[in-house]
Design a protein around this motif. Sequence first.
Motif, PDB file in Angstrom:
ATOM      1  N   UNK A 218     -26.683   7.245   5.203  1.00  0.00           N
ATOM      2  CA  UNK A 218     -26.924   8.234   4.500  1.00  0.00           C
ATOM      3  C   UNK A 218     -27.605   7.473   2.888  1.00  0.00           C
ATOM      4  N   UNK A 219     -26.770   6.558   2.396  1.00  0.00           N
ATOM      5  CA  UNK A 219     -27.495   5.788   1.238  1.00  0.00           C
ATOM      6  C   UNK A 219     -28.588   4.928   1.463  1.00  0.00           C
ATOM      7  N   UNK A 220     -28.727   4.432   2.586  1.00  0.00           N
ATOM      8  CA  UNK A 220     -29.924   3.674   2.857  1.00  0.00           C
ATOM      9  C   UNK A 220     -31.047   4.601   3.301  1.00  0.00           C
ATOM     10  N   UNK A 221     -30.825   5.861   3.810  1.00  0.00           N
ATOM     11  CA  UNK A 221     -31.910   6.661   3.634  1.00  0.00           C
ATOM     12  C   UNK A 221     -32.491   7.310   2.485  1.00  0.00           C
ATOM     13  N   UNK A 222     -31.788   7.428   1.432  1.00  0.00           N
ATOM     14  CA  UNK A 222     -32.122   7.771   0.236  1.00  0.00           C
ATOM     15  C   UNK A 222     -32.846   6.764  -0.380  1.00  0.00           C
ATOM     16  N   UNK A 223     -32.392   5.289  -0.236  1.00  0.00           N
ATOM     17  CA  UNK A 223     -33.317   4.216  -0.904  1.00  0.00           C
ATOM     18  C   UNK A 223     -34.402   4.016  -0.064  1.00  0.00           C
ATOM     19  N   UNK A 224     -34.511   4.266   1.311  1.00  0.00           N
ATOM     20  CA  UNK A 224     -35.866   4.027   1.827  1.00  0.00           C
ATOM     21  C   UNK A 224     -36.891   5.124   1.582  1.00  0.00           C
ATOM     22  N   UNK A 225     -36.307   6.587   1.446  1.00  0.00           N
ATOM     23  CA  UNK A 225     -37.074   7.293   1.151  1.00  0.00           C
ATOM     24  C   UNK A 225     -37.756   7.496  -0.441  1.00  0.00           C
ATOM     25  N   UNK A 226     -37.108   6.937  -1.092  1.00  0.00           N
ATOM     26  CA  UNK A 226     -37.601   6.941  -2.657  1.00  0.00           C
ATOM     27  C   UNK A 226     -36.819   7.904  -3.463  1.00  0.00           C
ATOM     28  N   UNK A 227     -35.825   8.475  -2.721  1.00  0.00           N
ATOM     29  CA  UNK A 227     -35.184   9.590  -3.315  1.00  0.00           C
ATOM     30  C   UNK A 227     -33.602   9.040  -4.129  1.00  0.00           C
TER      31      UNK A 227
END
Length: 494
Positions: free
Chosen positions: A297-306
């Motif tokens: 979940x944290x990686x998705x936030x970082x990858x998406x710019x959020x």
Amino acid sequence: MDIRYPIHIFALLSLSQASSAQKKPAMDQKKPNVLFVMSDQHRRQALGFMKEDPVITPNLDKFAKEAVTFTRAYSAHPVSGPNRACLFSGKYTQNNKVFGNDCRLEDDGNGMGALFKKSGYSTGYIGKWHLDGHGGGKYSFVPRERRLGFEYWLISQGHRHFDGRYYGDKDSLIVTGRWMPDYETEKALEFLKNRNGERDEGKPFCLVVSYAPPHNGMGPGFQNKHNIGHWNALLKDLPIRKGSGFAAPKHFEEMYEPADKLPRRKNVEKVDNKESYPALPGYFGAITSIDENFGKLIQELKDSGEWENTIVVYTSDHGELLGSHGRMYKDLWYEESIGIPLMISYPAKLKPKKAAQLINSIDILPTLLELAGIEIPEVIDGNSYADYMNGKEKETTDKIFFQFDRGVLNDNGPDRYYRAVRTKRYTYVAAMSPYYDQFVGKNKEVLYDNEKDPYQLHPIFLGEKYDAIMNELRTAVMDWCEQTHDPFFSKYWK
């Protein structure tokens, strides 16, 4: 406590009532997203960076360095339904009326989902709910009008952790046959990526991901992991047996084998060591699985710019005794039961730090509201820690009040068991149920000096040179009960 991990584990490693802070006006800022992640029955000691339990949590350890990490966070009511009500309403049990797991949290428009929805957020809830009364949210479909403001909806059915079953918008059971944290993380990632129209594009989001493990479970995967009732576990004549219903996927459990070689806390009674060891691989393994999914979940936030503009919370509803004091499960006032993980990150506004400040579960919602620039309703009991987290305030409270009740409201009220306060140094408890006579003595009250006795092995009773402190803290708890219109002392105690 400095614990040395077995070598093979490394090989597998890849405010409360008294408050100086009043409710403040909303902060002037761009609306941040909110990702609220919680697990069930995850005690604060079971985090790798805490160096207390021999548990492997590399993602949570990394997150703790990026967040404001509270090392003294507590559950206002250490059992699932009641403290979930405290978390999502910001109110003490006396005011949210969820005295037991069979009580429904009524929608007054001032809970987490409703407040963020009214403020223009796309809201979602995935996982364990347990706030819809008898059966509801645990075993059955919850209609839209009882979802407390959460729009996207996927709640799990009970604690069949290896055979995840869910209800969404339709009154038909979704059977996945999956390990629940894996499936729920996949659905959360879809929400975050805005797949299938699960949230309105362009809106900030408030998503709750509520994992059911490491709580004990049932059904497939729990064969030979005997699950004795948590009330039976309180009684000295019933031993801890066969893992007490804790389980995780095999490769996660294997990280904690052989279990009898794992170090234990000093308050795990020797008579129960052999019987409680089988619970460790399932309990710790489930936490390591959750850690892996949290990292996604944290990686998705970082990858998406959020990432920079997202408030991320990791917490739990209560802890787990796991053999401490010879007992399993929660409910009691010991640190392993009431202590919860609490890490809050918001890279755009908050600098990471480790915080020893006391904080209660009712304080989390108002803190999130202020960080998001949303006005805090006056009906909320908790206090915002936003200024403290921003370095503008040194002290927020010196007392945390908590309690345990059981049952639904009726003509006689709920079964009221104890009221307690935790200060920086002491824990004071007043109890009335016969279940607790063995702990609280003839006067039905007990004190622990957590500075001199961090494992709470030496209960203090009246007449043992601490009477002045006990009198002071009893008065504080009585005042809290009076202010919250709780008849515990006036009607029930003694």
